[in-house]
Write an enzyme that holds these catalytic residues in place. Structure first.
Site, PDB file in Angstrom:
ATOM      1  N   ASN A  75       0.780  -1.419  -0.111  1.00 57.10           N
ATOM      2  CA  ASN A  75       0.086   0.122  -0.121  1.00 57.10           C
ATOM      3  C   ASN A  75       1.099   0.727  -0.171  1.00 57.10           C
ATOM      4  O   ASN A  75       1.744   1.342   0.410  1.00 57.10           O
ATOM      5  CB  ASN A  75      -1.138   0.695   0.722  1.00 57.10           C
ATOM      6  N   GLU A 122       0.343   5.144   0.663  1.00 57.05           N
ATOM      7  CA  GLU A 122      -0.105   5.991   0.946  1.00 57.05           C
ATOM      8  C   GLU A 122       0.041   7.512   0.496  1.00 57.05           C
ATOM      9  O   GLU A 122       1.012   7.960   0.009  1.00 57.05           O
ATOM     10  CB  GLU A 122      -0.589   5.458   3.244  1.00 57.05           C
ATOM     11  N   CYS A 128      -3.993   0.667  -2.487  1.00 56.82           N
ATOM     12  CA  CYS A 128      -3.464  -0.917  -1.749  1.00 56.82           C
ATOM     13  C   CYS A 128      -2.879  -1.671  -3.057  1.00 56.82           C
ATOM     14  O   CYS A 128      -2.457  -0.860  -3.643  1.00 56.82           O
ATOM     15  CB  CYS A 128      -5.480  -0.790  -1.731  1.00 56.82           C
ATOM     16  N   GLU A 179      -2.807  -4.986  -2.989  1.00 52.82           N
ATOM     17  CA  GLU A 179      -3.906  -5.777  -3.781  1.00 52.82           C
ATOM     18  C   GLU A 179      -3.472  -4.666  -5.484  1.00 52.82           C
ATOM     19  O   GLU A 179      -2.849  -5.844  -6.113  1.00 52.82           O
ATOM     20  CB  GLU A 179      -5.164  -6.142  -3.823  1.00 52.82           C
ATOM     21  N   CYS A 239      -9.932  -4.626   0.403  1.00 56.23           N
ATOM     22  CA  CYS A 239     -11.335  -3.805   0.506  1.00 56.23           C
ATOM     23  C   CYS A 239     -12.185  -3.911  -0.785  1.00 56.23           C
ATOM     24  O   CYS A 239     -11.558  -4.658  -1.816  1.00 56.23           O
ATOM     25  CB  CYS A 239     -10.619  -2.295   0.841  1.00 56.23           C
ATOM     26  N   CYS A 275     -10.554  -3.173  -3.951  1.00 55.16           N
ATOM     27  CA  CYS A 275      -9.603  -4.170  -4.919  1.00 55.16           C
ATOM     28  C   CYS A 275     -10.289  -5.559  -5.122  1.00 55.16           C
ATOM     29  O   CYS A 275      -9.401  -5.853  -6.210  1.00 55.16           O
ATOM     30  CB  CYS A 275      -8.596  -4.622  -3.787  1.00 55.16           C
TER      31      CYS A 275
HETATM   32 ZN    ZN Z   1      -8.180  -2.468  -1.275  1.00 52.87          ZN
END
Ligand code: ZN
Length: 143
Positions: free
Chosen positions: A47, A49, A58, A60, A91, A94
């Site tokens: 990830n 940010e 993310c 993924e 999430c 994703c």
């Molecule tokens: Zn995600």
């Protein structure tokens, strides 16, 4: 989440766990690593940010982008490891992003403990919106 855990699952999970410390997560301090198995190769992501929170990506999706950039569009499995005690789940964004590349891919999830969960993407995201829906569209407006 009911699939049996295999040795290849644990091997892919190890790749996700290995890359996780490289995550850039100064705001949430929640580091996630992901590893995708596609075409016999492994693609890792973390990830990343951003001060503009909505620009965060993310792990993924990072791994998926690496796989696609390398020419692979059919994913067999993804492993995800986060900072949670319970295995970290992908999430919603994703789940949808991954469904593009195989709605039935295997999903292996881990966290800070030894707990591991294995399932398939279609269990995490039933009735995903996939390419087939667009193919049914005739290109004409209905009005
Ligand atoms: Zn995600």
């Amino acid at each position: 989440m009911s699939e049996g855990i295999t040795q290849p699952d644990l091997a892919l999970l190890a790749f996700a766990r290995e890359i996780r410390p490289k995550a850039y997560a100064p705001y949430s301090d929640f580091r996630v690593g992901a590893a995708i198995f596609a075409g016999g190769e492994i693609f890792q992501g973390v990830n990343v940010e951003n001060a503009a929170f909505g620009s965060t990506i993310c792990a993924e999706r990072g791994a998926a982008m690496a796989a696609v950039a390398a020419g692979f569009r059919e994913f067999d499995a993804i492993a995800v490891v986060g900072d949670s005690d319970a295995p970290t789940v992908p999430c919603g964004a994703c789940r949808q992003f991954l469904a593009e590349f195989n709605p039935e891919m295997r999903v292996i999830m881990g966290g800070c403990t030894d707990a591991v969960e294995v399932t398939t993407l279609d269990r995490l995201l039933p009735d995903a919106f996939v390419r087939g829906y667009l193919d049914q569209h005739d290109g004409e407006d209905d009005e």
